[in-house]
Design a protein around this motif. Structure first.
Motif, PDB file in Angstrom:
ATOM      1  N   LYS A 294      -2.161   9.952  -1.161  1.00  0.00           N
ATOM      2  CA  LYS A 294      -1.179   9.180  -0.389  1.00  0.00           C
ATOM      3  C   LYS A 294      -0.049   8.726  -1.297  1.00  0.00           C
ATOM      4  N   PRO A 295       1.170   8.958  -0.897  1.00  0.00           N
ATOM      5  CA  PRO A 295       2.285   8.471  -1.719  1.00  0.00           C
ATOM      6  C   PRO A 295       2.344   6.953  -1.636  1.00  0.00           C
ATOM      7  N   ALA A 297       3.932   3.857  -0.920  1.00  0.00           N
ATOM      8  CA  ALA A 297       5.116   3.357  -0.241  1.00  0.00           C
ATOM      9  C   ALA A 297       4.823   1.957   0.245  1.00  0.00           C
ATOM     10  N   SER A 299       4.801  -1.437   2.007  1.00  0.00           N
ATOM     11  CA  SER A 299       5.419  -1.890   3.243  1.00  0.00           C
ATOM     12  C   SER A 299       6.220  -3.153   2.973  1.00  0.00           C
TER      13      SER A 299
END
Lengths: 566, 114
Positions: A294-295, A297, A299
């Motif tokens: 999973k990259p 990123a 939130s």
């Protein structure tokens, strides 16, 4: 001649650096020469015995011993010899077969027409690295082997021509040379094997290519097959050998012992082994079937949370927070509170203030507070300040954080007087006839707004601020205006000159704790005043703490002292 | 208007009760309500001010518990006397009514303030 021609076009043959081969070859030749010497000696001995027995050809037999050293080459010689002798050869005894690997032998022979080739395999000189590593053609290697073979073949030829017994020849053969005639279908078989392998390999490459495409490989199939796979295969072979192959002038013992000769029989000169392809496909499948990483990123929430945490950390290091207030009083104090509430009449007194049971019952939940409670609490603040002035250190650490400031508390009527009647008419000058407000740290003023709301105000001489703390955060410009007016008039009255407001500002902090109902403002006001009297600017309470604080205030007012005070 | 009422009678009520001995003559005390009404009392210096408070409460028809008497901003207790408070002639006592507060619920107040 025939064999040589065929081999030149045979890409299946393993190749090896010529230099390499020569060194190994020369080694084996040396040992072979040694054995040959022994044999010749024994042969001569036997011959002599025979000759002495039969009395024939003494001179002609003595010559061949020196002849091999002349090293005359004759590629056609071995075939001549073999063809004449093989059919008549008797079976090889078991013990003599040991050095030869039977299955290997049979496989090799199926595709091996020449005698020189089989000898190479047996001597170990044929154990060469994969053909992909060296670009040499098989023709050159054969040329070298055939040269190296010469001494043996020469000798065999001589032996044959001399018409020796089969026993002698066979003993020699045990030393190294056994030869089969190729099967009549050897050629077809070889072709089929080659085709099958080629097809399998093609399929594997295609499959690997498809897998790679899924993983994002975006070159064409040809590029993949010709460049990438070969390169990857070569890299793997190199890495499996741990290091790059040693200098070509040295004998690579490791290569000799590890590399299986078999697999090279049908490999292609520009190819990688199918094992490599299978491994690559397996790896590819594994990596494709595993969940994609999973990259990272973050939130918006995450970022805000981390930012808040950082803020809190900084805030904590700058101003260490007091521990949060407890949810309830200790059991014994709580019992005292219950007891206090049963009292009738005047419950408690301090200085000129007193509270009755009616007043104190206003501290029960959901009740509005009246001036008596507020003024009593204010008087407690004032008394504490005066006590600590007379006897510093009474409240714990001298000069510590909890040291009460030098405060003055104006009761709840001060605001009403000043606001409604004004400084002169309400004779406020007389309220301060016994002390000088300008010598105080803080002047605390509870404000009653229209008999429905309590707020706290302060004149902070230390910070040069007029402060207003409103648990409803309404617009309190009137507070600032009126208090400035008072300050000026008081200063004119007492000091006979106008008050110097330079550097003074109105302070109406946004983070003032807020009430969430319609009845707790009195408690908030009392707590604002109490905190201010200790110089605290961050209020350590919220709406959540109100029920506890109401309870605590009953105890504090009932005992006319602050909780935790001596 | 308020002046006329207060001055006339009240002075007489308190004087005769206590012994006239000791230091002084009675002093005049003005009790002023927050609405500006004034009531004058003549009281001896050693007379307890609680008497004055009771007299005032009956005069204006209120419960003593609901009104507060202040002298120079300080609350007057039941056993205080003019002497103990260092009152002088023609001093003023402020009368305040009880103050309560819970919240500023009414928008009326908010708009009036600003």
């Amino acid at each position: 001649m025939n064999s040589r021609k065929r081999q030149a076009s045979d890409s299946l043959l393993p190749t090896r650096s010529i230099k390499h081969q020569r060194t190994e070859e020369s080694q084996s030749i040396l040992s072979r020469w040694r054995k040959l010497g022994v044999e010749v000696f024994r042969l001569g001995q036997e011959t002599f015995q025979i000759l002495t027995a039969s009395g024939e050809h003494v001179e002609s037999e003595s010559e061949p011993t020196s002849k091999p050293k002349a090293a005359t080459t004759g590629p056609s010689a071995p075939s001549q010899f073999n063809h004449s002798h093989l059919p008549s050869r008797p079976p090889i005894p078991i013990e003599f077969q040991r050095p030869m690997d039977p299955p290997r032998r049979s496989q090799l022979s199926s595709s091996q027409p020449s005698r020189s080739e089989s000898s190479r395999a047996m001597n170990g000189s044929a154990m060469s690295p994969p053909s992909t590593l060296t670009g040499y053609t098989s023709a050159t290697s054969i040329a070298s082997t055939s040269k190296a073979e010469n001494p043996n073949s020469q000798f065999l030829k001589l032996m044959a021509s001399s018409g020796h017994s089969t026993q002698d020849i066979q003993r020699f053969k045990f030393q190294g040379q056994i030869r089969h005639r190729p099967h009549i279908l050897a050629k077809e078989h070889k072709n089929i094997v080659q085709q099958t392998r080629r097809r399998d390999r093609e399929e594997l490459i295609q499959e690997l290519y498809n897998l790679r495409r899924k993983a994002g490989y975006d070159q064409g199939y040809d590029t993949f097959k010709n460049d990438y796979i070969n390169y990857a295969g070569r890299l793997e072979i190199l890495s499996r050998r741990d290091v790059l192959s040693p200098s070509s002038s040295l004998t690579d013992l490791r290569a000799k012992s590890n590399t299986p000769t078999l697999s090279h029989r049908h490999s292609f000169s520009d190819d990688v082994s199918p094992e490599f392809l299978e491994r690559a496909i397996r790896r590819m499948r594994q990596s494709l079937s595993s969940p994609p990483p999973k990259p990272f990123a973050p939130s918006h929430d995450l970022l805000r949370r981390s930012a808040r945490q950082k803020d809190e950390k900084i805030e904590q290091s700058l101003r260490p927070k007091a521990p949060p207030l407890p949810a309830a009083l200790p059991a014994d104090l709580d019992a005292q509170v219950t007891n206090l509430l049963t009292k009738r009449g005047i419950v408690s007194k301090i200085a000129r203030e007193q509270v009755s049971d009616k007043d104190i019952s206003r501290l029960l939940p959901c009740q509005w507070l009246n001036d008596e409670i507020i003024n009593f609490y204010g008087q407690m603040i004032l008394s504490r300040s005066e006590a600590s002035k007379e006897n510093p250190g009474v409240n714990g650490v001298v000069g510590g954080k909890n040291k009460p400031l030098n405060v003055h508390y104006f009761n709840t009527f001060f605001w009403s007087k000043m606001r409604i009647e004004g400084y002169e008419r309400s004779r406020l000058a007389k309220w301060t006839k016994k002390f000088d407000i300008f010598a105080k740290d803080v002047i605390l003023i509870p404000i009653n707004h229209n008999n429905s709301h309590w707020t706290a105000a302060a004149i902070n001489f230390r910070r040069k601020r007029i402060e207003s703390f409103d648990s409803m955060s309404l617009d309190r410009q009137q507070v600032f205006k009126t208090l400035r007016q008072y300050l000026d008039l008081e200063h004119r009255n007492k000091k006979k000159q106008p008050f110097d407001f330079t550097g003074w500002e109105d302070y109406d902090p946004e983070d003032t704790p807020q009430q969430e109902n319609g009845y707790d403002c009195g408690v908030f006001t009392c707590q604002f005043l109490e905190s201010l009297s200790r110089g605290e600017e961050i209020f350590n309470f919220t709406q959540r703490d109100m029920s506890y604080l109401r309870r605590r205030m009953i105890w504090e007012i009932g005992n006319a002292k602050f909780l935790g005070a001596p | 208007m308020a002046d006329n009422e207060g001055q006339s009678q009240q002075t007489q009520d308190i004087k005769p009760q206590d012994e006239q001995s000791q230091d002084t003559a009675p002093i005049n005390v003005k009790v002023v309500s927050s609405t500006g009404d004034e009531v004058f009392f003549k009281i001896k210096r050693n007379t307890k001010l609680s008497k004055l408070q009771g007299a005032y409460a009956t005069k204006v028809g209120k419960d003593v518990a609901s009104i507060r008497f202040l002298y120079d901003g300080a609350r007057i207790n039941d056993d205080d006397t003019p002497q103990s408070l260092d009152m002088e002639d023609n001093d003023t006592i402020d009368v305040m009514v009880e103050q309560v507060g819970g919240s500023a619920m009414s928008s009326y107040q908010y708009s009036r303030k600003s």
